[in-house]
Structures are given as structure tokens and as C-alpha cells.
Design an enzyme around this catalytic site. Structure first.
Site, PDB file in Angstrom:
ATOM      1  CE  LYS A   1       1.065 -17.621  -1.768  1.00  0.00           C
ATOM      2  NZ  LYS A   1       0.529 -19.008  -1.933  1.00  0.00           N
TER       3      LYS A   1
ATOM      4  CG  ASP B   1     -12.376  -7.217   5.458  1.00  0.00           C
ATOM      5  OD1 ASP B   1     -12.103  -6.635   6.527  1.00  0.00           O
ATOM      6  OD2 ASP B   1     -12.604  -6.610   4.400  1.00  0.00           O
TER       7      ASP B   1
ATOM      8  CE1 TYR C   1      -3.237  -2.769   0.002  1.00  0.00           C
ATOM      9  CE2 TYR C   1      -3.791  -2.261   2.279  1.00  0.00           C
ATOM     10  CZ  TYR C   1      -3.995  -2.996   1.124  1.00  0.00           C
ATOM     11  OH  TYR C   1      -4.973  -3.959   1.101  1.00  0.00           O
TER      12      TYR C   1
ATOM     13  CG  ASP D   1      -7.283  -4.637   3.623  1.00  0.00           C
ATOM     14  OD1 ASP D   1      -7.118  -3.836   2.679  1.00  0.00           O
ATOM     15  OD2 ASP D   1      -8.329  -4.671   4.291  1.00  0.00           O
TER      16      ASP D   1
ATOM     17  CG  ASP E   1      -2.357 -20.084  -0.283  1.00  0.00           C
ATOM     18  OD1 ASP E   1      -1.587 -20.109   0.693  1.00  0.00           O
ATOM     19  OD2 ASP E   1      -2.092 -20.658  -1.363  1.00  0.00           O
TER      20      ASP E   1
END
Length: 700
Positions: free
Chosen positions: A175, A236, A124, A232, A208
Site C-alpha cells: 500500500k 486466504d 505481527y 495472510d 486492495d
């Protein structure tokens, strides 16, 4: 936000405290009102507050605006400017609400996990980023995932410390199988765990797989630490385990400063005042219709710093001041200590030695220029250090007459324009926006029996007026009675002589070459506003003419501070030369180049020093580490140095990048930063006043 107000009103009605509340626009409505998702004024209010509370900031009506003006950019800027690098997102399922989850009862009942999301780095904020057209006409968009070792270390520490207070388990998520930044993240977390947190169970997991496991068996997690992007997404996902995103609170504690609890100590408490107001309307906080949904609430900060001898910073825990205790030690003790060593306990004892609200009495203090940057900082420092004053008299220009200024937690003072009101004062602290005011009014106040501490350049080179930095030449305060005036040196001079004094005493300085990188606050509030306005204009493809500076300040550096002299030097450069020679030694040769840079607060200096006698880097570090008011932050890795952002709000002068200058026989290079409004002006003046009342004055 309306429901939040109802809770505050309930607390005010049924408890013995209330909240001092300000509202400010953030996000879409700020863009509609001001052309930006976050104004500089709202940011300043947020930085000064004890807590910032958000409602929703966006909406579909702003989906088509330019990226830099999107509502989300307001939050990103707040996070970055306030250094809110660790976002805490607990996911709890309460028994009465277990049916709200879409998962089976047995999967989610009793769920209690914490996601620690890195918030100010990663993709970001990474550079380069953008959209480009390739030579063959193909358009391509790109963002960059970037993390440094210190960024990973500090957010990981938060996760490990939290785990120690919970179930002692951490999952680090990245990852590493396909991303170099992910592999680096895993390596850094593993190294930190091995060094300091072997008592905490650590497990690595791909992002993942973590998303799948959150749905499959969420109670296997205790604390999850991950990057900005993955945090982020995963937070959620965790929110829906509870049944609603609205059930997932999010908190971003500020970095530890001046004796606050270490990172990870979540049960912090805001000091609240006995007022209940909104500055915009002057009315009490009301119902839901009175605030925009995307307004932010500000609870005023309630910290109060106690006096520290020699101007030492009171910051503890993982802060910059605490590093002094471990300076020069390579045994990893700083990283393992977390502020629990004896120096921190000693500071805490001093803080608690004066009962809250008790102020020793005896002196009357007038503050001239009380509505300016330095004047407000003076009032803040006087309150924080519990200065023994019967009365504080804020003075301002006719245009600012009647304005209210804050003094401490819950005291508001009204400015007056008449210097005659200082006649009963013991001390007159003068910080007007120029020497002309001091030239007229300082001698009048001195003739009435006040001791004037002047922050302008008017009296600095007068031989019968002491020019004082208490840690450097505090003994000269004794000469104040010649004219009842003491001069505060230039802010850039103060931070340089703070660092050079112990070195000069050891090896005698022969020559100084200094280049300064000075923030816009040194030129006043209008200059800070100009930096903001010009920066916004560039992003919006508009044009703004320079006002406070000779050239545009946004994305630029301006090698002129003050008017030019006949020899080609500027006023600021001449001040540094003459003041340094007067304070340290008239035989020292000084060459200065002063540059204004596009930062808001905090001056930096690159200093090359040539000595008469031999001195090496290690000797310099030892001398500086022992010097009052100086903190050494000098570790040879990325980010192992202090910057202007680090020094804002700190008492100390920070010295980094200490190394040999190979171009001269006895030479050193230094990097020096300090808060120009604090130590460079307000704190130095208050320290002079403290010395006065301790050694020279009696209560009025």
C-alpha cells in the site's frame, strides 16, 4: 494429521523407504498440557527435524486466553526461531475439482499462481505494540508495521527465483499510496529487480486492488510477493479460488545451510530412515485417533556434512560462508551469484567424493558425557564429517545409563556408565559437566593407550598438555604424547583467538579488551531450561527463583560466569586471559568481562585490540577473509553483520563491525560470534582428532 499418517503408511508399504516420526503438541493442546502454545523441547525437536508438518492449532475454547498463550503464538514462535521468512502458498485449480470453486469455470480453470508471503516481520512482530490508556481516559491499541531492507530483499529474491522457474512474472503487492512501509517496500523491490532480475517482468499493485483482481482475473498472476499481513489476507482469498482453504498448501522452506539448494529451489528431498516410530508410545504410527489434530510431525534431518579443511563452513548459496568468496568486492557479485560461483561447485565435489553410507575404518572413539549438550554435538559432528571410526562408544553418568543417543542419520547408540569400556578406544573425547570427572577418568584412559581430547578446564594450563585450536596452533598437537591428553580451550577463547591469530601474525597484538555476551547453553541444558522457564513466568505473571544463575536470566544480563577470585575477576574471565596468552603470546595484556545473556545458543564478543605495528580496517578484512575457519560478514547497512542467531549450526567463526579504534594509535574494534557448542567445543575437538589420525596415529 490422521490422514497424513495414512499417506505415510501407504508410502511405507509400497515404497522402499519409511519416515522417522516424532509427534509434539503445538497450539491449544500444548497450552492445556504445558501452559504454553509451544514448549522449548518441542521447538528443539522441530529445529533438529528435516520437516515440520502442522494440523490445526486453534479453536474457540482458547479465544479468551492471554495473547501470549494463544495457539497461534506457537506457530509465530516457530517461524521466528527457525527463521522461516518466506511462506509459499500455491493456488492451483485441478480440472476434476474446477466445480468446487464459486467462480465461473472459464475464470479459474487452469489457474496456477504462487503467493510468497514474508513471514517473520511486519506488523505481527513489530514493536512497539500494546494497549494503553491516554491521559483523558481514552483507551488505544496499536501495532507497528516495520520492515528492514534485508528482510524485503531476501523474501523478494525467493519470489524472483521462483518466477524464473515458472512464467517469469512477479507482482509486488503493498500500500505504497498510504503507508510509508509500503513505499519503502516498493522502492526496495524495484532496486533489487533493477540490479539482479531485469529478465523477470515486475509489476507493482496495491493490496486492495490485488484482492479485487484475484476474484476478477486471477490468471493474470504468476508469483505474488507481499508482506506478512497482506499475505495472510490474500492467500486466504486465493484459497477460495480453488474452492476450499484445505486446497491451499503452505510451505516455509528453511534458509539455505551447508550446501542445500538455494532459496526458491522447491524440489528438496528429505532423507528418511528405516524406522517407523513415535517416541511417546514406542508404537508404530497408527490411525487418526492416535494423534491430536494439532500435533506436529517431525521428520529427522538427514544432512551429512563432509570434512572441510580448516573448519570452513560448507554453507553455500546465499549463506554466510559463501560471502567469503565475494568479501571486499563492491561490484554486486555476491547478490548476483546466488551460490553458482566456483567455490560452491568445489564444495559440492568434495561432498560427493565419498559414496553415501561409506565410512573409512580403523579407530574406536569413546565420547564421555554423551547425553549432554556438547556430547550430543560431538556425536553429530563425528557423523557429519564421516570420521573414520570402527566403533563409537557413548559414555554417560549412572543416571543416564541405558539412554539412547543418535549418531548420524539412522544409527542409535546406547550409553554405558563404565569408563573401562574405553580401554580399546583410540580416542577418548571427554565432555562431562565438570572437570572433576576428567580429573579422575582422563588419566586412566590415557594410561590405557587412548588419546584424550578434554573439553573441560582441568588440563588447560598444564604445560605438558597441548591447548589446541587447530587453525591457530595446530602444530602443538605433536606434543600430545607427553601425557596422551590434549585440552580443548574455553569456547569464548576459541572464537576470539580464531579471529585474532591472523591479525597478531601481521601486526603483533599488545593489548586486548574483550566483553563477552555468552548464551545459556554454555552453562548446560538446565541453564537453557531456566531461561525458558523464567521467560514464561514473566509473561504469565508468575515467580521463578534463580537456580543456575545468581540472578534471573530472562530479560536480563548477568555479569558473572564462574566463581569470583580474590582480584574480583570471575573464573571465565581468568580462563580467557590465561588461555589467550598461552595460545597466542604470553606478552599480550588481556582484560575480559564475561556476561551471560538471555539467548540459547551462540556466543558474541566485542573486542578492542591494540597492536604494536600499524594495521587498518581493510588490511584486517583481507587477513580475516583469508583465514581458515573465519568468515567476514561486514557490510555497512542495517543487518550487514552476523549475530548469534546466524551462527547456530555453523562451523565458522564470524567477524563483523571491523573498524578503527580512535582511542589508541594502532587499534581495531571487532564483533565476533560463533556457535559455542559447535566450534566452541565439539567441532574443535573433532578437528583435533582429525589432525591426530592424519599426522600422528595409526589405526588400532
Amino acid at each position: 494429521m490422521g490422514q497424513v499418517e495414512r499417506v505415510m503408511e501407504w508410502l511405507s508399504a509400497r515404497r522402499s523407504f519409511s519416515f522417522d516420526v516424532q509427534s509434539g503438541l503445538v497450539g491449544g493442546v500444548s497450552y492445556e498440557a504445558h501452559g504454553t502454545p509451544l514448549t522449548d523441547e518441542t521447538l528443539a525437536d522441530a529445529v533438529a527435524a528435516d520437516a515440520v508438518l502442522f494440523g490445526a492449532v486453534g479453536g474457540p475454547q482458547w479465544d479468551s486466553v492471554a495473547r501470549e498463550a494463544r495457539p497461534e503464538m506457537g506457530i509465530l514462535r516457530l517461524r521466528k526461531e527457525m527463521d522461516l521468512y518466506a511462506n509459499l502458498r500455491p493456488a492451483l485449480v485441478f480440472d476434476p475439482l474446477v466445480e468446487a470453486s464459486t467462480l465461473k469455470d472459464e475464470v479459474v480453470r487452469g489457474l496456477d499462481l504462487m503467493i510468497v508471503r514474508e513471514l517473520t516481520g511486519g506488523i505481527y512482530f513489530g514493536e512497539p505494540r500494546g494497549v494503553e490508556t491516554l491521559p483523558d481516559g481514552t483507551r488505544r491499541g496499536f501495532d507497528t508495521e516495520v520492515y528492514s531492507a534485508p528482510e524485503i530483499e531476501r523474501v523478494s529474491r525467493v519470489a524472483f527465483e521462483l518466477a524464473r522457474r515458472r512464467d517469469n512474472r512477479v507482482h509486488s503487492v503493498e500500500k505504497a499510496n498510504v503507508m510509508e512501509s509500503g513505499k519503502f517496500w516498493r522502492d526496495e523491490v524495484t532496486a533489487l529487480h533493477a540490479a539482479d532480475y531485469t529478465d523477470v517482468a515486475l509489476e507493482h499493485m496495491y493490496a486492495d486492488n490485488c484482492a479485487m483482481q484475484l476474484v476478477r482475473r486471477p490468471k493474470q498472476f504468476d508469483v505474488i510477493v507481499t508482506s506478512n499481513l497482506f499475505g495472510d489476507l490474500l492467500s486466504d482469498c486465493a484459497a477460495m479460488l480453488t474452492g476450499s482453504l484445505g486446497m491451499l498448501p503452505s510451505a516455509s522452506p528453511r534458509p539455505v545451510r551447508r550446501g542445500r539448494k538455494p532459496q526458491g529451489a522447491l524440489r528438496t528431498r528429505a532423507r528418511v530412515s528405516a524406522r517407523h516410530r513415535r517416541p511417546e508410545s514406542g508404537q508404530s504410527v497408527g490411525g487418526a485417533s492416535q494423534l491430536h489434530d494439532d500435533a506436529a510431525l517431525f521428520v529427522r534431518r538427514g544432512r551429512r556434512r563432509r570434512p572441510h579443511r580448516g573448519g570452513r563452513s560448507g554453507r553455500a548459496g546465499g549463506g554466510l560462508a559463501h560471502r567469503r568468496h565475494h568479501a571486499g568486492r563492491d561490484d554486486g557479485s555476491f547478490d548476483r551469484c546466488h551460490g553458482r560461483c566456483r567455490p560452491r561447485r568445489a564444495r559440492r565435489a568434495r561432498r560427493l567424493s565419498t559414496p553415501k553410507g561409506v565410512r573409512t575404518m580403523g579407530y574406536r572413539v569413546a565420547v564421555a558425557g554423551a547425553t549432554g549438550n556438547v556430547g550430543r554435538q560431538l556425536l553429530a559432528v563425528l557423523a557429519e564429517r564421516n570420521f573414520p571410526a570402527d566403533e563409537i562408544i557413548p559414555l554417560a553418568s549412572r543416571a543416564s545409563a541405558g539412554k539412547e543417543v543418535s549418531f548420524g542419520d539412522d544409527i542409535t547408540l546406547r550409553c554405558t556408565i563404565s569408563p573401562n569400556s574405553t580401554s580399546p578406544a583410540s580416542i577418548w573425547a571427554c565432555s562431562p559437566p565438570g572437570s572433576a570427572v576428567s580429573k579422575v577418568h582422563a588419566p586412566r584412559a590415557a594410561a590405557q593407550g587412548c588419546v584424550v581430547i578434554d573439553n573441560t578446564s582441568q588440563f588447560r594450563m598444564d604445560e605438558d598438555v597441548p591447548l589446541v585450536v587447530p587453525e591457530v596452533n595446530g602444530e602443538t598437537i605433536a606434543g600430545y604424547d607427553a601425557r596422551n591428553i590434549i585440552a580443548n580451550p574455553n569456547c569464548s577463547t576459541i572464537q576470539m583467538v580464531m579471529a585474532l591469530k591472523p591479525l597478531h601474525d601481521h601486526a603483533r597484538i599488545k593489548r586486548i579488551v574483550v566483553s563477552t555476551y555468552q548464551s545459556t547453553s554454555g552453562a548446560g541444558k538446565q541453564a537453557m531450561d531456566e531461561l525458558f522457564d523464567h521467560t514464561r513466568a514473566i509473561y504469565m505473571n508468575a515467580r521463578e527463583e534463580p537456580r543456575a544463575f545468581a540472578k534471573t536470566i530472562a530479560f536480563n544480563v548477568v555479569p558473572q560466569i564462574g566463581a569470583f577470585d580474590t582480584d574480583g575477576s570471575t573464573g571465565e574471565e581468568a580462563k580467557m586471559v590465561r588461555e589467550t596468552q598461552r595460545i597466542l603470546d604470553p606478552e599480550i595484556l588481556v582484560s575480559a568481562t564475561c556476561v551471560r545473556v538471555p539467548t540459547f545458543i551462540g556466543h558474541a564478543e566485542a573486542v578492542n585490540v591494540e597492536f604494536h605495528d600499524p594495521i587498518d580496517e581493510e588490511e584486517a578484512r583481507e587477513l580475516l577473509s583469508a583465514a581458515p575457519g573465519v568468515e567476514v560478514i561486514d557490510r555497512p547497512f542495517d543487518g550487514g553483520y552476523a549475530t548469534p542467531v546466524d551462527c547456530v549450526g555453523e562451523d565458522a567463526t564470524f567477524v563483523s563491525r571491523i573498524r578503527r579504534d580512535p582511542t589508541v594509535a594502532n587499534g581495531l574494534c571487532l564483533w565476533i560470534v560463533s556457535d559455542n557448542l559447535r566450534k566452541g567445543a565439539a567441532l574443535n575437538a573433532v578437528q583435533i582428532a582429525e589432525d591426530l589420525i592424519a599426522n600422528h596415529l595409526v589405526p588400532a
